[in-house]
Design a protein around this motif. Structure first.
Motif, short mmCIF file in Angstrom:
data_model
loop_
_atom_site.label_atom_id
_atom_site.label_comp_id
_atom_site.label_asym_id
_atom_site.label_seq_id
_atom_site.Cartn_x
_atom_site.Cartn_y
_atom_site.Cartn_z
N THR A 147 -12.33 2.50 -5.15
CA THR A 147 -11.28 3.51 -5.14
C THR A 147 -11.28 4.19 -3.77
N ALA A 148 -10.10 4.67 -3.37
CA ALA A 148 -9.95 5.38 -2.10
C ALA A 148 -10.03 6.88 -2.35
N ALA A 149 -10.55 7.61 -1.37
CA ALA A 149 -10.63 9.07 -1.47
C ALA A 149 -9.22 9.66 -1.44
N HIS A 150 -8.87 10.42 -2.46
CA HIS A 150 -7.52 10.95 -2.59
C HIS A 150 -7.23 12.02 -1.56
N ASN A 151 -6.01 12.01 -1.03
CA ASN A 151 -5.50 13.11 -0.21
C ASN A 151 -4.01 13.23 -0.50
N THR A 152 -3.46 14.42 -0.34
CA THR A 152 -2.11 14.69 -0.85
C THR A 152 -1.01 13.89 -0.17
#
Length: 403
Positions: free
Chosen positions: A382-387
């Motif tokens: 999974t990728a680190a979420h950012n807005t």
């Protein structure tokens, strides 16, 4: 942003209140479906000069994404007619004879210096193979794979292209212009139209580079794959900033400010930072290097015939280090095996790979590919979420059907 708030940086061309308002808005994610321009197939797009055949491109707002399947059978270099287009407004039509590059600012030891197109081409040149990739490449997978809200253009994996660029090292031009030892930032600016968003005029596209990077491997390019730059890709001159996010690679560059103090613009404050849980209110540091990705040269939802041998192909790339190895799974991640690398891995470029497969059961399936680069980094699950959906680096689940 902390430097700017503390009076140690200067805003280049936008009102302080507008910039603060846009920073606040950048920290809020919205559903991708409502924020992103619709995708569709077309042969042309207003504001883009070159043809955009539906088998090669998907239109996304003012942009054209390369259909990754269209790269199958091509070499390391992306053919110019298949190179993605990322426009904030519209492609300007510029005559070389009318163009000049002005280098100016309080980071110089003297007055502004102009370079005509012919004068720039007369300087010693270098040739460099490098990919250019939008920071939002892969953004749609935050929503489709991770069920997370992000804003921006809903790219899959086709907002990237690799070319052989020829031009003048930026350091050559800066030194001829008299860059001083007190210089801190270098701000290239495009001559395309000013960008207006949410009722605020952001001005022309511009993004500062630290002097250390500007004096390193950055290129003022005027050729692409052995030909003059096409209009959509920056004619007459553009920046190529190897391994950095695409926004640093300013197209249609017309002036470069050399500053003795740090600079901020919308493209390194409200945009091209990471916002969201786990990040400071003003966002992360401005994005620099690209991340690690892999893509199959297949349409999403491709169909295969059971028990018939298949030759899977794809590409992997990293902004951090050359790709060391690629693994492929044809059973949704239960088993992995090494793919064969078809190119010598090099910094700033991608590597093509292939793997044989004989589908043994009918029905829906998922193909996976993951790369490891020479720094030891491997694509995560999974990728680190950012807005704003930047730097998606997770393994992409590529749906297929076996009949």
């Amino acid at each position: 942003m902390r430097q700017w708030a503390g009076g140690r940086a200067r805003s280049a061309g936008i009102d302080r209140r507008d910039l603060l308002r846009l920073v606040a808005a950048a920290s809020v994610a919205v559903p991708l479906a409502s924020a992103a321009a619709p995708a569709y197939a077309a042969e042309s797009l207003p504001g883009v000069v070159k043809p955009l055949p539906a088998d090669l491109f998907t239109i996304r707002g003012t942009n054209a994404e390369t259909n990754f399947a269209a790269l199958r059978g091509t070499g390391v270099l992306t053919p110019t007619d298949r190179f993605f287009v990322r426009n904030h407004t519209a492609t300007p039509r510029i005559e070389a004879a009318d163009w000049k590059l002005t280098v100016w600012g309080d980071g110089l030891t003297g007055a502004p210096v102009d370079f005509s197109y012919d004068a720039l081409r007369a300087l010693p040149s270098v040739t460099r193979t490098a990919f250019v990739e939008c920071a939002g490449n892969g953004r749609s997978f935050y929503t489709s794979q991770q069920n997370q809200q992000v804003s921006g253009t809903a790219w899959t994996l086709g907002a990237i292209g690799t070319a052989r660029w020829r031009g003048v090292p930026l350091r050559t031009v800066l030194r001829r212009a008299g860059i001083g030892r007190h210089a801190v930032d270098v701000l290239p600016r495009g001559v395309d139209a000013e960008v207006v968003t949410d009722g605020t005029n952001l001005g022309r596209v511009r993004r500062p580079l630290p002097v250390s990077k500007a004096l390193d491997d950055v290129l003022l390019a005027y050729e692409m794959n052995g030909e003059p730059l096409p209009p959509d890709h920056g004619f007459p001159v553009r920046l190529v900033v190897p391994s950095w996010v695409g926004i640093a690679n300013i197209k249609w560059v017309g002036d470069i400010e050399v500053s003795a103090e740090p600079l901020v613009s919308p493209w390194n404050t409200t945009l091209y930072r990471l916002f969201g849980p786990g990040y400071p209110a003003e966002g992360s540091a401005p994005l620099t290097r690209q991340t690690l990705k892999s893509a199959f040269e297949l349409p999403l939802g491709a169909s295969f015939t059971a028990h018939r041998p298949v030759h899977l192909t794809g590409r992997s790339w990293s902004g951090g280090a050359p790709v060391r190895s690629v693994e492929v799974s044809t059973d949704g991640g239960v088993r992995w095996r090494r793919a064969r690398l078809r190119d010598e891995p090099r910094a700033g470029s991608w590597v093509r790979w292939s793997a044989p497969w004989v589908p043994d059961r009918t029905g829906p399936g998922v193909l996976l590919a993951r790369a490891t680069d020479r720094s030891g980094r491997t694509q995560p699950e999974t990728a680190a979420h950012n807005t704003q959906g930047y730097l998606f680096d997770a393994v992409v689940r590529h749906p297929v059907t076996v009949v």
